[in-house]
Design an enzyme around this catalytic site. Structure first.
Site, short mmCIF file in Angstrom:
data_model
loop_
_atom_site.label_atom_id
_atom_site.label_comp_id
_atom_site.label_asym_id
_atom_site.label_seq_id
_atom_site.Cartn_x
_atom_site.Cartn_y
_atom_site.Cartn_z
N ASP A 32 -1.85 -4.55 12.74
CA ASP A 32 -2.68 -4.82 11.57
C ASP A 32 -4.10 -4.34 11.85
OD1 ASP A 32 -4.36 -6.34 9.63
OD2 ASP A 32 -2.48 -7.36 9.16
N GLN A 95 -1.24 -12.79 -0.86
CA GLN A 95 -0.75 -11.42 -0.68
C GLN A 95 -1.76 -10.45 -1.26
OE1 GLN A 95 3.13 -10.58 -2.43
NE2 GLN A 95 3.35 -8.69 -1.24
N HIS A 101 5.98 -7.52 3.61
CA HIS A 101 5.68 -7.40 5.04
C HIS A 101 5.68 -8.77 5.68
CE1 HIS A 101 1.90 -7.66 2.79
NE2 HIS A 101 1.42 -8.35 3.80
P1 AMP Z 1 -1.26 -9.77 2.97
O1 AMP Z 1 -2.56 -10.47 2.69
O2 AMP Z 1 -0.16 -10.68 3.42
O3 AMP Z 1 -0.86 -8.87 1.83
O4 AMP Z 1 -1.55 -8.87 4.23
C1 AMP Z 1 -2.01 -7.56 4.18
C2 AMP Z 1 -2.39 -7.20 5.59
O5 AMP Z 1 -2.39 -5.79 5.70
C3 AMP Z 1 -3.78 -7.68 6.03
O6 AMP Z 1 -3.64 -8.46 7.22
C4 AMP Z 1 -4.55 -6.39 6.26
O7 AMP Z 1 -5.43 -6.50 7.35
C5 AMP Z 1 -3.44 -5.41 6.54
N1 AMP Z 1 -3.70 -4.02 6.19
C6 AMP Z 1 -4.16 -3.55 5.00
N2 AMP Z 1 -4.20 -2.19 5.03
C7 AMP Z 1 -3.75 -1.81 6.26
C8 AMP Z 1 -3.55 -0.56 6.90
N3 AMP Z 1 -3.85 0.58 6.28
N4 AMP Z 1 -3.06 -0.56 8.16
C9 AMP Z 1 -2.78 -1.72 8.80
N5 AMP Z 1 -2.95 -2.92 8.24
C10 AMP Z 1 -3.43 -2.99 7.01
#
Ligand code: AMP
Ligand code: ZN
Length: 136
Positions: A32, A95, A101
């Site tokens: 992440d 989310q 994920h």
């Molecule tokens: P959620 O809030 O459950 O939708 O989690 C989304 C997660 O994706 C967050 O922890 C972000 O830090 C992570 N995230 C968003 N964009 C990217 C990216 N391009 N590469 C890796 N992690 C990401």
């Protein structure tokens, strides 16, 4: 199915580079970019499903199996003391990326990741209401 506007579809399928910890035919596991703790990883299916409501059952089962494998290996590698496996569905639940994920969040004694929830108390009314509604 892929969604051409979805960043996790692009990452999962290798169109956007990522720090990949694991890959197979169905999933990519990446670090992440905004980690809660050192080693925070995400399991991404290669197919697009917005959330747990939409994901194919077989893929969901495989994702949880993969979570077990990754958590086991990463606990050894990172030397962490525990793990949170978190999976958000819907904006109200936090989310932000609408491609299913699973978060694999290593926990370390005395880390300050500090997420959780305020606990309430199960009332008789809520208990009876929910049990009643679930009756077929
Ligand atoms: P959620 O809030 O459950 O939708 O989690 C989304 C997660 O994706 C967050 O922890 C972000 O830090 C992570 N995230 C968003 N964009 C990217 C990216 N391009 N590469 C890796 N992690 C990401
Ligand atoms: Zn997607």
């Amino acid at each position: 199915m892929k969604d051409e506007n979805c960043i996790f579809c692009k990452i999962a399928n290798g169109e956007i580079p990522s720090a990949t910890l694991y890959e197979d035919e169905d999933f990519r596991v990446i670090l992440d970019l905004g980690p809660a703790t050192k080693g925070h990883a995400l399991i991404l299916p290669k197919e697009h499903y917005a959330n747990l409501y939409e994901i194919d059952e077989e893929v969901a089962a495989k994702a949880f199996k993969l979570a077990k494998k990754m958590v086991t290996e990463l606990t050894e590698v990172l030397g962490c003391d525990g793990y949170n496996v978190v999976q958000n569905n819907g904006a109200a639940a936090g989310q932000t990326v609408f491609h299913f994920h699973m978060h694999l969040i290593p926990r370390y004694k005395n880390d300050d990741a500090g997420f959780g929830w305020k606990t309430g108390k199960l009332t008789d009314v809520d208990r009876d209401d929910i049990l009643e509604r679930l009756k077929k």
